[in-house]
Design a protein around this motif. Structure first.
Motif, PDB file in Angstrom:
ATOM      1  N   VAL A  55      15.550   3.510 -11.185  1.00 40.75           N
ATOM      2  CA  VAL A  55      15.483   2.425 -10.659  1.00 40.75           C
ATOM      3  C   VAL A  55      14.237   1.554 -10.553  1.00 40.75           C
ATOM      4  CG1 VAL A  55      16.301   0.969  -8.343  1.00 40.75           C
ATOM      5  CG2 VAL A  55      17.852   2.722  -9.340  1.00 40.75           C
ATOM      6  N   ALA A  56      13.442   2.419  -9.912  1.00 40.21           N
ATOM      7  CA  ALA A  56      11.864   2.001  -9.817  1.00 40.21           C
ATOM      8  C   ALA A  56      11.378   1.426 -10.959  1.00 40.21           C
ATOM      9  CB  ALA A  56      11.013   2.955  -9.033  1.00 40.21           C
ATOM     10  N   ALA A  61       9.249  -2.613 -14.678  1.00 39.89           N
ATOM     11  CA  ALA A  61       9.408  -3.024 -16.138  1.00 39.89           C
ATOM     12  C   ALA A  61       9.616  -4.568 -16.227  1.00 39.89           C
ATOM     13  CB  ALA A  61      10.264  -2.281 -16.825  1.00 39.89           C
ATOM     14  N   LYS A  62      10.597  -4.925 -15.205  1.00 43.92           N
ATOM     15  CA  LYS A  62      10.886  -6.280 -15.089  1.00 43.92           C
ATOM     16  C   LYS A  62       9.871  -7.075 -14.353  1.00 43.92           C
ATOM     17  CE  LYS A  62      15.803  -5.484 -15.129  1.00 43.92           C
ATOM     18  NZ  LYS A  62      17.140  -5.328 -13.962  1.00 43.92           N
ATOM     19  N   THR A  63       9.267  -6.663 -13.582  1.00 41.43           N
ATOM     20  CA  THR A  63       7.935  -7.113 -12.861  1.00 41.43           C
ATOM     21  C   THR A  63       6.952  -7.726 -13.895  1.00 41.43           C
ATOM     22  OG1 THR A  63       8.463  -6.302 -10.681  1.00 41.43           O
ATOM     23  CG2 THR A  63       6.378  -6.864 -10.883  1.00 41.43           C
ATOM     24  N   TRP A  64       6.626  -6.583 -14.833  1.00 37.26           N
ATOM     25  CA  TRP A  64       5.603  -6.692 -15.757  1.00 37.26           C
ATOM     26  C   TRP A  64       6.008  -8.010 -16.783  1.00 37.26           C
ATOM     27  CZ3 TRP A  64       0.852  -6.147 -15.185  1.00 37.26           C
ATOM     28  CH2 TRP A  64       0.188  -4.904 -14.143  1.00 37.26           C
ATOM     29  N   TYR A 289       1.659  -8.884  -7.588  1.00 41.52           N
ATOM     30  CA  TYR A 289       1.650  -7.488  -8.376  1.00 41.52           C
ATOM     31  C   TYR A 289       1.510  -6.393  -7.414  1.00 41.52           C
ATOM     32  CZ  TYR A 289       0.125  -3.299 -10.601  1.00 41.52           C
ATOM     33  OH  TYR A 289      -0.283  -2.085 -10.902  1.00 41.52           O
ATOM     34  N   LEU A 290       0.423  -6.700  -6.429  1.00 41.48           N
ATOM     35  CA  LEU A 290       0.118  -5.581  -5.618  1.00 41.48           C
ATOM     36  C   LEU A 290       1.023  -5.263  -4.360  1.00 41.48           C
ATOM     37  CD1 LEU A 290      -3.749  -6.432  -5.123  1.00 41.48           C
ATOM     38  CD2 LEU A 290      -2.825  -4.459  -6.395  1.00 41.48           C
ATOM     39  N   GLY A 291       1.703  -6.516  -4.176  1.00 35.77           N
ATOM     40  CA  GLY A 291       2.824  -6.413  -3.293  1.00 35.77           C
ATOM     41  C   GLY A 291       4.089  -5.620  -3.864  1.00 35.77           C
ATOM     42  N   THR A 292       4.363  -5.765  -4.971  1.00 40.61           N
ATOM     43  CA  THR A 292       5.574  -5.051  -5.643  1.00 40.61           C
ATOM     44  C   THR A 292       4.874  -3.390  -5.841  1.00 40.61           C
ATOM     45  OG1 THR A 292       4.533  -5.245  -7.970  1.00 40.61           O
ATOM     46  CG2 THR A 292       6.247  -6.915  -7.075  1.00 40.61           C
ATOM     47  N   GLU A 293       3.574  -3.178  -6.073  1.00 47.35           N
ATOM     48  CA  GLU A 293       3.340  -1.599  -6.115  1.00 47.35           C
ATOM     49  C   GLU A 293       3.433  -1.132  -4.610  1.00 47.35           C
ATOM     50  OE1 GLU A 293       2.562   0.360  -8.198  1.00 47.35           O
ATOM     51  OE2 GLU A 293       2.366  -0.825  -9.904  1.00 47.35           O
ATOM     52  N   ALA A 294       3.182  -1.866  -3.756  1.00 45.15           N
ATOM     53  CA  ALA A 294       2.929  -1.406  -2.100  1.00 45.15           C
ATOM     54  C   ALA A 294       4.325  -1.072  -1.768  1.00 45.15           C
ATOM     55  CB  ALA A 294       2.294  -2.379  -1.090  1.00 45.15           C
ATOM     56  N   GLU A 295       5.471  -1.974  -2.310  1.00 45.93           N
ATOM     57  CA  GLU A 295       6.892  -1.868  -1.773  1.00 45.93           C
ATOM     58  C   GLU A 295       7.410  -0.866  -2.547  1.00 45.93           C
ATOM     59  OE1 GLU A 295       9.824  -5.443  -2.148  1.00 45.93           O
ATOM     60  OE2 GLU A 295       9.738  -4.587  -3.875  1.00 45.93           O
ATOM     61  N   LYS A 296       7.088  -0.488  -3.767  1.00 41.81           N
ATOM     62  CA  LYS A 296       7.444   1.091  -4.336  1.00 41.81           C
ATOM     63  C   LYS A 296       7.127   1.900  -3.808  1.00 41.81           C
ATOM     64  CE  LYS A 296       5.646   2.137  -8.307  1.00 41.81           C
ATOM     65  NZ  LYS A 296       5.048   2.275  -9.771  1.00 41.81           N
ATOM     66  N   LYS A 297       5.719   2.121  -3.225  1.00 39.16           N
ATOM     67  CA  LYS A 297       5.466   3.183  -2.669  1.00 39.16           C
ATOM     68  C   LYS A 297       6.008   3.401  -1.241  1.00 39.16           C
ATOM     69  CE  LYS A 297       0.854   4.191  -2.923  1.00 39.16           C
ATOM     70  NZ  LYS A 297      -0.361   4.398  -2.787  1.00 39.16           N
ATOM     71  N   VAL A 298       6.549   2.474  -0.554  1.00 48.74           N
ATOM     72  CA  VAL A 298       6.977   2.644   0.773  1.00 48.74           C
ATOM     73  C   VAL A 298       8.582   3.021   0.419  1.00 48.74           C
ATOM     74  CG1 VAL A 298       8.096   1.256   2.496  1.00 48.74           C
ATOM     75  CG2 VAL A 298       5.715   0.873   2.103  1.00 48.74           C
ATOM     76  N   LEU A 299       9.227   2.399  -0.725  1.00 52.37           N
ATOM     77  CA  LEU A 299      10.327   2.738  -0.996  1.00 52.37           C
ATOM     78  C   LEU A 299      10.608   4.320  -1.262  1.00 52.37           C
ATOM     79  CD1 LEU A 299      11.576  -0.236  -2.875  1.00 52.37           C
ATOM     80  CD2 LEU A 299      12.328   0.533  -0.563  1.00 52.37           C
ATOM     81  N   HIS A 300       9.609   4.889  -1.889  1.00 48.17           N
ATOM     82  CA  HIS A 300       9.563   6.174  -2.401  1.00 48.17           C
ATOM     83  C   HIS A 300       9.452   7.105  -0.867  1.00 48.17           C
ATOM     84  CE1 HIS A 300       7.616   9.963  -3.976  1.00 48.17           C
ATOM     85  NE2 HIS A 300       8.461   9.608  -5.045  1.00 48.17           N
ATOM     86  N   ILE A 301       8.503   6.640  -0.127  1.00 47.35           N
ATOM     87  CA  ILE A 301       8.498   7.491   1.020  1.00 47.35           C
ATOM     88  C   ILE A 301       9.791   7.432   1.817  1.00 47.35           C
ATOM     89  CG2 ILE A 301       7.360   7.251   3.342  1.00 47.35           C
ATOM     90  CD1 ILE A 301       4.825   6.189   2.098  1.00 47.35           C
ATOM     91  N   ILE A 302      10.394   6.380   1.969  1.00 50.22           N
ATOM     92  CA  ILE A 302      12.010   6.503   2.499  1.00 50.22           C
ATOM     93  C   ILE A 302      12.622   7.279   1.861  1.00 50.22           C
ATOM     94  CG2 ILE A 302      13.651   4.939   3.179  1.00 50.22           C
ATOM     95  CD1 ILE A 302      11.714   2.415   3.678  1.00 50.22           C
ATOM     96  N   ARG A 316       8.646   6.669   9.455  1.00 47.70           N
ATOM     97  CA  ARG A 316       8.296   5.425   9.782  1.00 47.70           C
ATOM     98  C   ARG A 316       6.868   5.514   9.939  1.00 47.70           C
ATOM     99  NH1 ARG A 316      13.140   4.977  12.731  1.00 47.70           N
ATOM    100  NH2 ARG A 316      14.298   3.145  12.036  1.00 47.70           N
ATOM    101  N   GLU A 317       6.415   6.738  10.493  1.00 55.44           N
ATOM    102  CA  GLU A 317       4.755   6.946  10.705  1.00 55.44           C
ATOM    103  C   GLU A 317       4.143   6.918   9.468  1.00 55.44           C
ATOM    104  OE1 GLU A 317       4.205  10.456  12.984  1.00 55.44           O
ATOM    105  OE2 GLU A 317       5.393   9.464  14.900  1.00 55.44           O
ATOM    106  N   ARG A 318       4.715   7.172   8.284  1.00 49.61           N
ATOM    107  CA  ARG A 318       3.995   7.526   7.186  1.00 49.61           C
ATOM    108  C   ARG A 318       4.239   6.134   6.191  1.00 49.61           C
ATOM    109  NH1 ARG A 318       7.631  12.993   5.551  1.00 49.61           N
ATOM    110  NH2 ARG A 318       6.277  14.412   6.960  1.00 49.61           N
ATOM    111  N   LEU A 319       4.808   5.224   6.560  1.00 44.62           N
ATOM    112  CA  LEU A 319       5.071   4.055   5.814  1.00 44.62           C
ATOM    113  C   LEU A 319       3.710   3.274   5.741  1.00 44.62           C
ATOM    114  CD1 LEU A 319       8.542   2.448   6.780  1.00 44.62           C
ATOM    115  CD2 LEU A 319       8.193   3.960   4.741  1.00 44.62           C
ATOM    116  N   ARG A 320       3.462   2.459   4.579  1.00 47.13           N
ATOM    117  CA  ARG A 320       2.365   1.835   4.420  1.00 47.13           C
ATOM    118  C   ARG A 320       2.713   0.394   4.791  1.00 47.13           C
ATOM    119  NH1 ARG A 320       1.181   6.917   3.684  1.00 47.13           N
ATOM    120  NH2 ARG A 320      -0.214   7.443   2.094  1.00 47.13           N
ATOM    121  N   GLU A 321       1.616  -0.580   4.999  1.00 44.04           N
ATOM    122  CA  GLU A 321       1.879  -2.031   5.241  1.00 44.04           C
ATOM    123  C   GLU A 321       2.394  -2.592   3.815  1.00 44.04           C
ATOM    124  OE1 GLU A 321       1.306  -3.886   7.750  1.00 44.04           O
ATOM    125  OE2 GLU A 321       0.947  -2.031   9.049  1.00 44.04           O
ATOM    126  N   ILE A 322       3.427  -3.599   3.967  1.00 42.86           N
ATOM    127  CA  ILE A 322       3.827  -4.359   3.058  1.00 42.86           C
ATOM    128  C   ILE A 322       3.570  -5.632   2.786  1.00 42.86           C
ATOM    129  CG2 ILE A 322       5.940  -2.787   2.612  1.00 42.86           C
ATOM    130  CD1 ILE A 322       7.472  -5.003   4.272  1.00 42.86           C
TER     131      ILE A 322
END
Length: 324
Positions: A55-56, A61-64, A289-302, A316-322
């Motif tokens: 999914v990610a 791929a669609k973002t690029w 672009y950097l927002g989409t990368e940060a979003e992907k990292k946060v989703l992976h943590i969840i 929640r403590e591990r989540l990055r800023e979006i």
């Protein structure tokens, strides 16, 4: 008709509304299983696939593809594309040396060098088709792995070439934000290398080969401290003010993961401050672009937390800023 930044910025500002908000993230916390999490992502139109990885991957791929359509000068993304080049070279080199199957699963796109070109360069040991900045490092990395089997040293040569090229690009491209973002990235890449080297007892020669000269980073002092051990290095870094290093080392006292979170959050804060306010130039595209990368990292943590049954408060403590 050539694309204008006026058009691309308008498009990106509209596209930003599709990035997940903190309220969206809270909805994901309500998922009882990894399968339910992925289903919710698909329902929200994030991407297609049977598991989080697919999914990610579909979403990125669609973002690029979108960024290629709307960016007046796609070269602005070069510092991020060449990271994929170096990753791909490492994968192909190690796969070739060990005769492992690597091609379909591990190579990243997009990149500045096509996968088949990179593969041919390694298999025939002819690096002339590679970008000039990568050729010498690729030759040296090949030699190190072939003759010593030292994957760490081989990777260090490639990573240093990558960081130097990112810095060179940032200096040449007319974006104060990109310069600051890449300087911060390289600074903390150096810090991470030095901390790891001090912990594992790496020698001065390795540190000289791995660390990159950059603003705010006293390379010689760091090397001298690192060879004395972790405590000497941490003492030095705790006195370093560049790029918030003192605060980063306070986070490191808690845990290496808190340190990583501090660095990620500092970079995201820089992107939000510089790119969301910009009304011209490439910054809004870079920010998205950097927002989409940060979003992907946060989703992976969840996703990982749900999959392993980790307490939601710990996730929640591990989540990055979006970016939103």
């Amino acid at each position: 008709m050539a694309l204008s930044y006026e058009y691309s910025i308008g498009s990106v500002r509209a596209k930003e509304t599709s990035l997940f908000s903190k309220a969206d993230l809270e909805q994901f916390f309500g998922c009882a299983s990894a399968a339910e999490f992925c289903a919710l992502l698909r329902d929200k139109g994030y991407g297609s696939g049977d598991d989080f990885a697919s999914v990610a991957e579909d979403h990125m791929a669609k973002t690029w593809a979108y960024l290629k359509r709307v960016a007046p000068d796609f070269a602005v993304f070069t510092p991020f594309l060449i990271q994929n080049d170096v990753h791909n070279f490492k994968v192909i080199l190690k796969g070739t040396m060990s005769a492992r199957d690597y091609y379909t699963a591990l190579l990243l796109s997009p990149s500045t060098v096509e996968h088949d070109v990179m593969t041919a360069a390694v298999e025939h040991r002819d690096m002339r088709a590679l970008p000039e900045w990568l050729r010498a490092a690729a030759e040296k990395a090949y030699d190190l792995l072939a003759h010593t089997g030292d994957a760490k040293a081989s990777d260090a040569v490639l990573d240093k070439a990558l960081m130097k090229e990112m810095l060179r690009f940032a200096q040449s491209f007319r974006s104060a934000f990109l310069k600051e973002y890449i300087n911060t990235t390289v600074f903390y890449n150096n810090v991470k290398i030095a901390l790891r080297a001090a912990r594992t007892g790496a020698d001065k020669n390795y540190l000289k080969a791995a660390l990159v000269k950059t603003e705010g980073f006293d390379r010689d002092s760091v090397i001298a401290a690192a060879v004395k051990g972790s405590e000497a290095l941490k003492t030095l870094l705790q006195k370093t003010t560049a790029y918030g290093c003192r605060q980063a080392m306070e986070a490191f006292k808690t845990s290496p993961s808190d340190f990583e979170k501090f660095v990620d959050d500092r970079l995201m804060a820089l992107a939000r401050e510089s790119c969301k306010r910009a009304s011209e130039g490439a910054e809004p595209l870079l920010g998205y672009y950097l927002g989409t990368e940060a979003e992907k990292k946060v989703l992976h943590i969840i996703f990982s937390g749900i999959k392993t049954g980790t307490d939601r408060d710990i996730i929640r403590e591990r989540l990055r800023e979006i970016y939103g």
